[in-house]
Structure formats: C-alpha cells, structure tokens
Design a protein around this motif. Sequence first.
Motif, PDB file in Angstrom:
ATOM      1  N   ALA A 314       0.385   7.857  -7.089  1.00  0.00           N
ATOM      2  CA  ALA A 314      -1.093   8.030  -7.888  1.00  0.00           C
ATOM      3  C   ALA A 314      -0.771   8.349  -9.304  1.00  0.00           C
ATOM      4  O   ALA A 314      -1.227   7.902 -10.227  1.00  0.00           O
ATOM      5  CB  ALA A 314      -1.714   8.824  -7.090  1.00  0.00           C
ATOM      6  N   ALA A 315       0.164   9.368  -9.390  1.00  0.00           N
ATOM      7  CA  ALA A 315       0.521   9.832 -10.854  1.00  0.00           C
ATOM      8  C   ALA A 315       1.107   9.039 -11.706  1.00  0.00           C
ATOM      9  O   ALA A 315       0.939   8.684 -12.698  1.00  0.00           O
ATOM     10  CB  ALA A 315       1.224  10.993 -10.686  1.00  0.00           C
ATOM     11  N   VAL A 322      -8.957   9.218  -9.692  1.00  0.00           N
ATOM     12  CA  VAL A 322      -9.448  10.562  -8.586  1.00  0.00           C
ATOM     13  C   VAL A 322      -8.728  10.286  -7.361  1.00  0.00           C
ATOM     14  O   VAL A 322      -8.928   9.033  -6.862  1.00  0.00           O
ATOM     15  CB  VAL A 322     -10.932  10.584  -8.335  1.00  0.00           C
ATOM     16  N   VAL A 323      -8.161  11.042  -6.569  1.00  0.00           N
ATOM     17  CA  VAL A 323      -7.146  10.908  -5.406  1.00  0.00           C
ATOM     18  C   VAL A 323      -8.068  11.655  -4.429  1.00  0.00           C
ATOM     19  O   VAL A 323      -8.183  12.818  -4.512  1.00  0.00           O
ATOM     20  CB  VAL A 323      -5.726  11.470  -5.794  1.00  0.00           C
ATOM     21  N   ARG A 340      -6.375   7.946  -0.856  1.00  0.00           N
ATOM     22  CA  ARG A 340      -7.011   6.806  -1.558  1.00  0.00           C
ATOM     23  C   ARG A 340      -7.116   7.154  -3.107  1.00  0.00           C
ATOM     24  O   ARG A 340      -7.743   8.138  -3.182  1.00  0.00           O
ATOM     25  CB  ARG A 340      -8.390   6.619  -0.808  1.00  0.00           C
ATOM     26  N   ASN A 341      -7.008   6.619  -3.940  1.00  0.00           N
ATOM     27  CA  ASN A 341      -7.225   6.852  -5.200  1.00  0.00           C
ATOM     28  C   ASN A 341      -7.864   5.540  -6.042  1.00  0.00           C
ATOM     29  O   ASN A 341      -7.864   4.369  -5.592  1.00  0.00           O
ATOM     30  CB  ASN A 341      -5.692   6.899  -6.096  1.00  0.00           C
ATOM     31  N   SER A 342      -8.617   5.882  -6.809  1.00  0.00           N
ATOM     32  CA  SER A 342      -9.340   5.032  -7.613  1.00  0.00           C
ATOM     33  C   SER A 342      -8.844   4.203  -8.618  1.00  0.00           C
ATOM     34  O   SER A 342      -7.621   4.511  -8.834  1.00  0.00           O
ATOM     35  CB  SER A 342     -10.550   5.688  -8.279  1.00  0.00           C
ATOM     36  N   ALA A 343      -9.358   3.394  -9.480  1.00  0.00           N
ATOM     37  CA  ALA A 343      -8.691   2.551 -10.481  1.00  0.00           C
ATOM     38  C   ALA A 343      -7.933   3.472 -11.565  1.00  0.00           C
ATOM     39  O   ALA A 343      -8.764   4.518 -11.941  1.00  0.00           O
ATOM     40  CB  ALA A 343      -9.666   1.509 -10.740  1.00  0.00           C
ATOM     41  N   GLY A 381     -10.415  -1.549  -7.222  1.00  0.00           N
ATOM     42  CA  GLY A 381      -9.218  -1.739  -8.051  1.00  0.00           C
ATOM     43  C   GLY A 381      -8.430  -0.330  -7.944  1.00  0.00           C
ATOM     44  O   GLY A 381      -7.327  -0.417  -8.425  1.00  0.00           O
ATOM     45  N   GLY A 382      -8.598   0.354  -6.728  1.00  0.00           N
ATOM     46  CA  GLY A 382      -7.671   1.518  -6.274  1.00  0.00           C
ATOM     47  C   GLY A 382      -6.708   1.058  -5.422  1.00  0.00           C
ATOM     48  O   GLY A 382      -6.185  -0.119  -5.411  1.00  0.00           O
TER      49      GLY A 382
END
Length: 399
Positions: A314-315, A322-323, A340-343, A381-382
């Motif tokens: 995610a990073a 936002v994770v 789950r991470n956002s776009a 889009g995540g």
Amino acid sequence: MGKTPATMDDPPPHRGHRHAWRLLVAAALGGLYWFLTATQLPDRYVSDGAYWFVVGDPLVAGGCLALLVRRRRFPLPVALAVVAASAVSVLASGAALLALASVAALRRPWWTGSVTVVYLAAAQVTASLYPVRGESPSPWLSLAFTVLSAGISVAVGVAAGARRAETHSLRERARSAEREQAARTAQARAEERNRIARDMHDVVAHRISRVALQAGVLDHRGDLTAEDSRMLVRGIVTSSHQALEELRDVLGVLRSDPDRPEPEPPSLHRIPELVAEAQAAGLDVRLTSRVSGSPPDGADRACYHVVQEGLVNAAKHAPGSVVRVTVRGAPGDGLTIEIRNSAAVAGGHAGLPSSGFGLLGLTERVTLEGGDLEQRPTADGGHLLTARLPWPDQQPGRA
C-alpha cells in the motif's frame, strides 16, 4: 559371433590383473590332465618321435590361454575357438573349461549350449588323440566324465554370473541412493535459500519502505513545521536502526551464533506494532481485529507476514490512500485477513522500487499453511488483499 559390447559383469580394463588367477587355475588343470596322459602313454613313445605331445600340444595350450585374455570383449568367438582347439591339445583342456564357464557366466542359454556341444565333441577327439597302455577306457565312461566336467564348469559359471549380477544390482542401488540423497540435499538447499530470501525481503522491504516513505514526506510536504520535520527525521533514523538490527538477527540465525538471542517470532499480537509504525511513517492505517483465542503457530506467523506485505504494498503503490486492515477468526471458523486500500492520491510521495517477489513469497507461505491468498482491484480504484488460513476447532497441547 561378432564383437559383443561390454556387459555388466565385465571388470574395468585396469583391473584385469585381478582375474589372472583364473588363467593360472586353467593352466594347472590342463597341466594335471597332460601329466596323467603322459603316464598312460606307451614306453618310449615320446623318444620315438612324439614331438606333437611335447611341442605342439603345449604351443596350442599356450595360444588358448593367450586367447582367453580377450574373452570378456569377445566372449562367444573366443570360447568357440578355445574349445575347438582343445580337440588337438590335452594341455588346453583347462583353458576349454574356463572358456565354457566364462560363457555360462553371461547366462545366455544359446551361447552356453553351443559351446557345450563343441566341448563334448572336442573332448571325444582328444580322448583318441594319443594311444594308451593296456585296454582303452569305455567310450561311455569317457563321455560321462566329459559331461560331468562340462556340468561342473557350467554350474560354476552360472553361480559366478549370478553373483556378479547381484553385485551390480547392489552397486546400482547404492548409486541410486546417492543420487536421491544429492537431489534431496539440493532441494533442501533451494528451500533454505527461498526461506532466507523471504526473511530478507520481509526485513528489507518493510523497514526500507518506511524510510523511503518518511523521506518522501519530507521531500514533498513544504508545509511541515520544524517539530514535524524532526519527528520524521527521528523516524527515519529509528527505522534504519531497526532494519540493521533485524538484518543482524537474520544473519545471526543463519550463522547459528549461540551468543545472539533468538529474535521474537512474528505473531498476531505484534500486528498493532506494524500498524503503529506505518502510521508513524505517514500512512493512514485503520485496524479492526476480531480474533477469539490463539491461532496455530503457522497461521499466527503467516497472518503477521500478510499484514506486513499488505502495508508495504500500500505504501509503494497507493501513496496517500486509506488502508483498512481487518483480522477476524475463531477456532473452527478459520483466520481471515483483509487489507483494503483506496485509490492512490495524485501527487503522492511513493515511487518506491518493487522487487516483484513479495506476493510470490507470501502466496507460498499461505499455501504451506493450507490456506489461500487472493488479490484483486476494487471498484473505487483501490486494491484488496485477502488471505484465509485454517484454524482447527481443537488444538492438542494448547491451553
């Protein structure tokens, strides 16, 4: 009748001297038969011109013994030639028996039968080659003696061939066992290299990603206060030291250093530490944990690595997102981990290099524990990373 390739009972050429005793035994048997024949010859037979018995017979026997040296390369032609030549040489009878035994050792019935027939015929010619004193022995008695000697020779040859075949089989089994052991050793080394690679990836990717993330914040954020900048710098220093310490721990385990304490194994209860470190590095992470009890050790470690790899990815690939990390499970229901991470936010501070082996190693970890790993993009889009691990209802030996 042509050239026969080397068989399994053929010794290497440099070991031929170890089998010279057989030629000596054949010469001794022929010499004994020649001496017994000499005692049965009429008086003054040799002095009256029996030069063949004194000269020709030994020369033929010597040629047969010399020819037997090549019996392992040309077994059938040599055996037939020696047995046929023994018809005109009493002294070559030992060489004929050795030739018959050598062919019988190959355990080829047609070869053995043909050489035996020629031997029996040659023996009858040899019996009438020289005159004897007194009454001649019965032809049936001579034939019986010949058949007996041929049977003994064939039996000895078959026994020697069976022993050679057994020795060859044992050697092949030993070679096969060595090859299997070498294959197992190579597989163990490959597995150990993969394990080392996974451990090094976990340490380097996680810690260095934090350092790069914090450094990216310093580079892209111009509105930071002096205190915020100092906190980020302290975070970079702390992450760098932690990366070095964890690398030393991994290398210490690989070197079996008895003075270095064993590092704390990754587990479910250390996941809040991962989340706190990610938050300190500027990543917006929210953790939800609904776990009842203590999962099995394998699932416990795998859960930690799933969260670790999910936060690193995610990073790297979704800066500014936002994770949400969700861990839930209970005995009998299994253990489920979702990251789950956002776009990604435009203009984020990522751009970190990717090795391409993180998810591969993670999939292998989860699979080894009997679980499965799934990743897919989401509608906003995540990205969603889901791992499911088994958690038996009853765990013997665990309180």
